[in-house]
Design a protein around this motif. Structure first.
Motif, PDB file in Angstrom:
ATOM      1  N   PHE A   7       1.232  -1.523   0.234  1.00 60.90           N
ATOM      2  CA  PHE A   7       0.157  -0.094   0.379  1.00 60.90           C
ATOM      3  C   PHE A   7       0.749   1.309  -0.022  1.00 60.90           C
ATOM      4  CE2 PHE A   7      -3.063   3.664   2.135  1.00 60.90           C
ATOM      5  CZ  PHE A   7      -4.188   2.966   0.842  1.00 60.90           C
ATOM      6  N   GLY A   8       0.855   1.687  -1.296  1.00 57.34           N
ATOM      7  CA  GLY A   8       1.739   3.029  -1.660  1.00 57.34           C
ATOM      8  C   GLY A   8       3.482   2.539  -0.654  1.00 57.34           C
ATOM      9  N   ARG A   9       4.034   3.550  -0.176  1.00 56.75           N
ATOM     10  CA  ARG A   9       5.165   3.481   0.876  1.00 56.75           C
ATOM     11  C   ARG A   9       4.949   3.569   2.486  1.00 56.75           C
ATOM     12  NH1 ARG A   9       3.720   8.949   0.224  1.00 56.75           N
ATOM     13  NH2 ARG A   9       5.053  10.402   1.718  1.00 56.75           N
ATOM     14  N   LEU A 179       1.181  12.859   3.265  1.00 54.38           N
ATOM     15  CA  LEU A 179      -0.057  11.949   2.656  1.00 54.38           C
ATOM     16  C   LEU A 179       0.500  10.729   2.018  1.00 54.38           C
ATOM     17  CD1 LEU A 179      -2.143  14.292  -0.035  1.00 54.38           C
ATOM     18  CD2 LEU A 179      -2.604  13.899   2.086  1.00 54.38           C
ATOM     19  N   VAL A 180      -0.192   9.429   2.878  1.00 54.34           N
ATOM     20  CA  VAL A 180       0.494   8.282   1.757  1.00 54.34           C
ATOM     21  C   VAL A 180      -0.783   7.360   0.826  1.00 54.34           C
ATOM     22  CG1 VAL A 180       1.191   7.447   4.227  1.00 54.34           C
ATOM     23  CG2 VAL A 180      -0.929   6.400   3.422  1.00 54.34           C
ATOM     24  N   SER A 181      -1.839   7.977   0.759  1.00 53.23           N
ATOM     25  CA  SER A 181      -2.885   7.950  -0.698  1.00 53.23           C
ATOM     26  C   SER A 181      -3.628   9.075  -0.866  1.00 53.23           C
ATOM     27  CB  SER A 181      -3.836   6.437   0.594  1.00 53.23           C
ATOM     28  OG  SER A 181      -4.225   6.581   1.243  1.00 53.23           O
ATOM     29  N   GLU A 182      -4.116   8.384  -2.115  1.00 54.72           N
ATOM     30  CA  GLU A 182      -5.438   9.433  -2.355  1.00 54.72           C
ATOM     31  C   GLU A 182      -6.312   8.454  -2.936  1.00 54.72           C
ATOM     32  OE1 GLU A 182      -6.647  12.372  -2.840  1.00 54.72           O
ATOM     33  OE2 GLU A 182      -8.289  11.933  -4.547  1.00 54.72           O
ATOM     34  N   GLN A 183      -7.773   8.752  -2.321  1.00 55.97           N
ATOM     35  CA  GLN A 183      -8.696   8.426  -2.997  1.00 55.97           C
ATOM     36  C   GLN A 183      -9.921   9.081  -4.039  1.00 55.97           C
ATOM     37  OE1 GLN A 183     -13.263   5.770  -1.104  1.00 55.97           O
ATOM     38  NE2 GLN A 183     -11.117   5.922   0.218  1.00 55.97           N
ATOM     39  N   CYS A 184      -9.447   8.576  -5.137  1.00 56.84           N
ATOM     40  CA  CYS A 184     -10.653   9.106  -6.383  1.00 56.84           C
ATOM     41  C   CYS A 184     -11.460   8.629  -7.235  1.00 56.84           C
ATOM     42  CB  CYS A 184      -9.389  10.382  -7.117  1.00 56.84           C
ATOM     43  SG  CYS A 184      -8.734   8.312  -8.273  1.00 56.84           S
ATOM     44  N   LEU A 198      -3.566  10.722 -10.868  1.00 56.71           N
ATOM     45  CA  LEU A 198      -2.828   9.883 -10.836  1.00 56.71           C
ATOM     46  C   LEU A 198      -1.458  10.215 -11.424  1.00 56.71           C
ATOM     47  CD1 LEU A 198      -5.218   7.348 -12.528  1.00 56.71           C
ATOM     48  CD2 LEU A 198      -5.225   7.881 -10.911  1.00 56.71           C
ATOM     49  N   PRO A 199      -1.194  11.041 -11.577  1.00 57.32           N
ATOM     50  CA  PRO A 199       0.472  11.440 -12.336  1.00 57.32           C
ATOM     51  C   PRO A 199       1.039  11.713 -10.272  1.00 57.32           C
ATOM     52  CG  PRO A 199      -0.389  12.069 -14.094  1.00 57.32           C
ATOM     53  CD  PRO A 199      -1.730  11.306 -12.946  1.00 57.32           C
ATOM     54  N   ALA A 200      -0.089  12.528 -10.331  1.00 52.15           N
ATOM     55  CA  ALA A 200       0.563  13.123  -9.178  1.00 52.15           C
ATOM     56  C   ALA A 200       0.289  12.280  -8.039  1.00 52.15           C
ATOM     57  CB  ALA A 200      -0.577  14.198  -8.539  1.00 52.15           C
ATOM     58  N   ALA A 201       0.576  11.169  -7.711  1.00 47.84           N
ATOM     59  CA  ALA A 201      -0.179  10.186  -6.987  1.00 47.84           C
ATOM     60  C   ALA A 201       1.120   9.294  -6.835  1.00 47.84           C
ATOM     61  CB  ALA A 201      -1.421   9.493  -6.996  1.00 47.84           C
ATOM     62  N   ARG A 202       1.676   9.629  -8.728  1.00 47.85           N
ATOM     63  CA  ARG A 202       2.949   8.481  -8.463  1.00 47.85           C
ATOM     64  C   ARG A 202       3.552   9.092  -7.882  1.00 47.85           C
ATOM     65  NH1 ARG A 202       0.125   6.691 -12.745  1.00 47.85           N
ATOM     66  NH2 ARG A 202       0.839   7.857 -14.396  1.00 47.85           N
ATOM     67  N   ALA A 203       4.308  10.408  -8.497  1.00 48.07           N
ATOM     68  CA  ALA A 203       5.591  11.093  -7.931  1.00 48.07           C
ATOM     69  C   ALA A 203       5.956  11.454  -6.026  1.00 48.07           C
ATOM     70  CB  ALA A 203       4.348  12.974  -8.885  1.00 48.07           C
ATOM     71  N   HIS A 204       4.623  11.858  -5.264  1.00 50.90           N
ATOM     72  CA  HIS A 204       4.687  11.534  -4.398  1.00 50.90           C
ATOM     73  C   HIS A 204       4.371   9.775  -3.680  1.00 50.90           C
ATOM     74  CE1 HIS A 204       4.637  15.888  -4.225  1.00 50.90           C
ATOM     75  NE2 HIS A 204       3.651  15.794  -5.780  1.00 50.90           N
ATOM     76  N   GLY A 205       4.314   9.068  -4.468  1.00 48.74           N
ATOM     77  CA  GLY A 205       4.390   8.089  -3.795  1.00 48.74           C
ATOM     78  C   GLY A 205       3.166   7.215  -3.009  1.00 48.74           C
ATOM     79  N   ALA A 207      -0.516   5.915  -2.679  1.00 52.26           N
ATOM     80  CA  ALA A 207      -1.466   4.669  -2.264  1.00 52.26           C
ATOM     81  C   ALA A 207      -2.766   5.201  -3.913  1.00 52.26           C
ATOM     82  CB  ALA A 207      -1.665   3.503  -1.336  1.00 52.26           C
ATOM     83  N   VAL A 208      -3.333   5.062  -4.104  1.00 45.24           N
ATOM     84  CA  VAL A 208      -4.970   4.993  -4.670  1.00 45.24           C
ATOM     85  C   VAL A 208      -5.614   4.141  -4.304  1.00 45.24           C
ATOM     86  CG1 VAL A 208      -5.521   5.433  -6.900  1.00 45.24           C
ATOM     87  CG2 VAL A 208      -3.153   6.394  -6.730  1.00 45.24           C
ATOM     88  N   LEU A 209      -6.424   4.282  -3.922  1.00 44.14           N
ATOM     89  CA  LEU A 209      -8.199   3.941  -3.544  1.00 44.14           C
ATOM     90  C   LEU A 209      -8.746   4.611  -4.788  1.00 44.14           C
ATOM     91  CD1 LEU A 209      -7.811   4.054   0.451  1.00 44.14           C
ATOM     92  CD2 LEU A 209      -7.904   1.769  -1.206  1.00 44.14           C
ATOM     93  N   VAL A 210      -9.779   3.893  -5.336  1.00 45.90           N
ATOM     94  CA  VAL A 210     -11.107   3.852  -6.047  1.00 45.90           C
ATOM     95  C   VAL A 210     -12.095   3.938  -5.300  1.00 45.90           C
ATOM     96  CG1 VAL A 210     -11.351   3.701  -8.902  1.00 45.90           C
ATOM     97  CG2 VAL A 210      -8.758   3.637  -7.956  1.00 45.90           C
ATOM     98  N   TRP A 211     -12.569   5.412  -5.849  1.00 47.82           N
ATOM     99  CA  TRP A 211     -14.341   5.438  -5.568  1.00 47.82           C
ATOM    100  C   TRP A 211     -15.024   4.820  -6.893  1.00 47.82           C
ATOM    101  CZ3 TRP A 211     -18.287   8.754  -6.055  1.00 47.82           C
ATOM    102  CH2 TRP A 211     -17.334  10.175  -5.659  1.00 47.82           C
TER     103      TRP A 211
END
Length: 329
Positions: A7-9, A179-184, A198-205, A207-211
């Motif tokens: 789950f991310g870093r 932040l360790v995750s973004e839910q979008c 999604l690019p911002a999430a990857r750049a900052h390490g 995890a991505v949760l998807v609703w």
């Protein structure tokens, strides 16, 4: 099999699907909700996502109370589950009963802990960006909760890419993880996150949760269910409002799913699972049967030809990929 992935870093490992609980209370009664949670955990879905305001059809906070009763049903359950909840939405009539002020974050955390019947929240997510609060105030409050052991990690939800970048810059200035995750919201029908979130999430390490991975049920066979008279969630809300503008694409999608012999919901989830960065769909089953259907998506491996056809039916924004290249000829 719902194998565990990083789950991310954070060092945590979670299942490829997470349990969303927005339907618990008002649409799914407590006994069925507990059966869903039992079945999900048995299949490796160890991240349970909720929010302080969920359960509003009964009363705000009801869903956290329901989850708390389930957690207390087994001595091992709390240690086996990654509990994720959210703060920021209105919880009362007072002027400070909403938002991301230090007052509301700390008050909200204490209330969620009481409802959940636990001593810590594994992932405390800001439900949405609050333009009225500076990041120094937000991180001061979150750092206090982390130092007290009441929160393990902090995440975001419904943030723009620049919100993520600003939040991380402010956190690092204080020597914090941030932040360790973004839910979008992300699906075949909602591909805007590919531009910047999604690019911002990857750049900052992160995890991505998807609703809404099936756009509120619109990608779960809504047209077929309507013809059969079995449409429930897909006949209202997000799905119903999006259908008129997307009727032709959804019709073509359901025809494609029938041709490849797969249920539309399985295809829609399998597409999200196939995306770069291993996003974790947060599914919101109303019944155990819907949970079983979602689990079958883990066994679906879409071929390059099938993925290409889905791109034709639901094309990306612009030329595809992240901004600004998506707009450059």
């Amino acid at each position: 099999m719902n194998r565990q992935i990083p789950f991310g870093r954070t060092g945590l490992r979670v299942g490829r699907l997470a349990v969303g609980t927005v339907n618990f209370g008002g649409r799914t009664d407590e006994s069925e909700a507990h059966r869903i949670l039992d079945g999900a955990l048995a299949h490796g879905m160890n991240l349970v996502d909720t929010a302080d305001m969920y359960g509003w059809r009964v009363h705000r906070g009801y869903t956290e109370e329901l989850i708390g009763r389930w957690l207390r049903g087994s001595s091992r359950r709390r240690d086996d589950v990654v509990v994720a909840t959210k703060v920021g939405e209105r919880m009362g009539v007072g002027p400070n009963d909403r938002g991301l002020s230090a007052h509301h974050i700390i008050q909200g955390c204490e209330a969620s802990l009481r409802r959940l019947g636990t001593d810590r929240i594994d992932l405390y997510q800001m439900h949405r960006y609050d333009p009225d609060v500076c990041w120094e105030v937000v991180w001061q409050a979150m750092d206090q909760l982390v130092r007290q052991g009441k929160v393990r990690y902090v995440g975001s939800s419904n943030f723009a890419g620049w919100n993520i970048a600003d939040a991380q810059h402010a956190a690092r200035g204080r020597g914090l993880v941030g932040l360790v995750s973004e839910q979008c919201a992300y699906s075949l029908l909602t591909r805007g996150p590919e531009l910047e979130i999604l690019p911002a999430a990857r750049a900052h390490g992160l995890a991505v949760l998807v609703w809404a991975p099936l756009h509120g049920g619109l990608l779960s066979g809504a047209l077929r269910k309507s013809r059969e008279g079995t449409a429930a969630k897909s006949a209202q809300g997000r799905a119903a409002s999006a259908l008129p503008a997307n009727h032709a694409a959804v019709e073509r999608y359901e025809r494609f799913c029938a041709e490849v012999g797969r249920d539309p919901a399985e295809v829609g989830l399998a597409w999200v699972l196939s995306r770069p960065g291993a996003p974790v769909p947060v599914i919101g089953p109303r019944t155990v049967g819907q949970l079983d259907g979602a689990l079958r998506a883990l066994e679906v491996e879409l071929s390059p030809e099938e993925l290409h056809e889905l791109e034709v039916i639901f094309p990306p924004v612009g030329h595809g990929g992240p901004a600004p290249r998506a707009w450059i000829d």
